[in-house]
Design an enzyme around this catalytic site. Structure first.
Site, PDB file in Angstrom:
ATOM      1  N   LYS A   2      41.189   2.485  29.277  1.00  9.92           N
ATOM      2  CA  LYS A   2      41.238   1.110  29.733  1.00  9.92           C
ATOM      3  C   LYS A   2      41.814   0.990  31.139  1.00  9.92           C
ATOM      4  CE  LYS A   2      42.291  -3.233  27.715  1.00  9.92           C
ATOM      5  NZ  LYS A   2      42.647  -3.952  26.524  1.00  9.92           N
ATOM      6  N   LYS A  62      39.031  11.047  30.927  1.00  7.47           N
ATOM      7  CA  LYS A  62      38.866  10.490  29.594  1.00  7.47           C
ATOM      8  C   LYS A  62      38.653   8.974  29.692  1.00  7.47           C
ATOM      9  CE  LYS A  62      41.683  10.229  25.506  1.00  7.47           C
ATOM     10  NZ  LYS A  62      42.776  10.757  24.694  1.00  7.47           N
ATOM     11  N   LYS A  99      53.456  11.266  31.991  1.00  5.26           N
ATOM     12  CA  LYS A  99      53.977   9.896  31.937  1.00  5.26           C
ATOM     13  C   LYS A  99      55.256   9.752  32.761  1.00  5.26           C
ATOM     14  CE  LYS A  99      51.795   8.470  27.653  1.00  5.26           C
ATOM     15  NZ  LYS A  99      52.040   8.233  26.222  1.00  5.26           N
TER      16      LYS A  99
END
Ligand code: TRP
Length: 327
Positions: free
Chosen positions: A193, A190, A112
């Protein structure tokens, strides 16, 4: 006494079948054998850029997904993290037993930080400590999660152990219950969205087929008559095994290896099963969307119940660290 479970999901909005087979379906099973608390972890969600005007809808969509997947608010507690401030208060206390060098090594922190270079905030680094607080404030024994979350659960154990060592036994060290890893239709990553490789739980059969038909299979099967290997096929590994029964799976394995059935035929069998299992889920989602007050009420009631348990643990923790006051 039943063993305890906590798990949480970030409110990312409408849920997809990766959320469903990777997590929610298992959670719904676990609630028969364990005392479960399922959290919508909105404070985790603000460690990356987000839109305040969308947050409440994301929370509602998440709760609707929980309920439509079979989580029963009579059996389990559905709570919203920001409505149970004991989680964040415990986080502060746990911060004082959490090693920064270990937090900096957490893979999700590194990922991140790379994704949001301009916003490497304290919340991103502290994320696993809040997660540890979520879990141990309920003294959970088990945490159903995906494999990407295992480093966080290891840290949770480390934090619990260190607290127990310094201040006396307080928290059990929770263990993960590993859910299956569900890759998206592209078979590359994975289901997520942001990557757009999803089938959503509220999609119609037509929409599902449009996505499923071109989805990646064993790349050896370039033509209809090329034999394939199910174990190298994303559709087989991530979906067929979850939606089809043993006999269908055996039929498909054999058919794929001998090229007696093609990928499209295989997908048609899978499609029927997906539609059969997800139609009631979709109907429930549509129904709950018309009843947002009812959903909000479940969130409020669950959060109140969660507060009672969380407050008890927090009081015990504060006494242990010498913060023994009665206001
Ligand atoms: N980090 C988890 C995820 O992104 C969400 C989460 C927050 C969680 N707190 C938790 C999961 C506690 C299990 C237990 O999926």
């Amino acid at each position: 006494m039943k063993k305890k479970i906590f798990s949480g999901a970030q409110p990312t909005g409408r849920l997809h079948i990766g959320n469903y087979i990777g997590a929610l379906k298992n959670w719904a099973q676990l609630q028969y054998d364990y005392d479960c608390v399922f959290g919508i972890v909105d404070y985790h969600a603000i460690s990356v850029p987000f839109s305040p005007s969308e947050m409440k809808q994301r929370v509602l969509d998440c709760a609707i997904g929980f309920l439509a997947s079979g989580i029963d608010p009579e059996k389990s507690i559905i709570m919203l993290q920001s409505l149970v401030p004991q989680h964040t208060e415990l986080t502060w206390i746990l911060n004082s037993v959490s090693p920064v060098q270990d937090l900096m090594r957490v893979p999700t922190f590194k990922e991140k930080s790379a994704q949001h270079k301009g916003n490497i905030n304290m919340g991103l680094l502290d994320y696993p400590v809040l997660m540890a607080a979520d879990i141990i404030i309920y003294k959970a024994d088990f945490v159903p999660v995906g494999d990407d979350q295992v480093p966080h659960i290891e840290l949770t154990r480390e934090i619990a152990r260190e607290f127990n060592k310094r201040y006396g036994y307080t928290f059990p060290e929770p263990k993960e219950i590993l859910g299956p890893r569900i890759l998206g239709l592209d078979g590359q990553a994975k289901m997520s969205k942001t990557l757009g490789n999803c089938i959503y739980l509220d999609e119609t059969p037509d929409e599902i087929w449009k996505k499923l038909a071109p989805a990646l299979t064993d790349t050896r099967r370039k033509r209809r008559n090329d034999p394939g290997e199910p174990k190298d096929c994303n559709i087989y590994n991530c979906y067929l095994k979850r939606f089809c029964d043993k006999e269908e799976i055996r039929y498909i394995e054999e058919g794929c290896r001998k090229a007696s059935i093609g990928c499209l035929e295989c997908k048609k069998i899978l499609f029927k099963k997906i539609v059969k299992e997800l139609t009631p889920v979709r109907e429930k989602i549509l129904e709950l969307r018309q009843n947002e007050n009812y959903v909000m009420d479940i969130i409020y009631k669950g959060s109140k119940k969660a507060r009672i348990i969380a407050e008890k643990t927090l009081t015990e923790v504060k006494e242990k660290i010498g913060f023994d006051y009665k206001l």
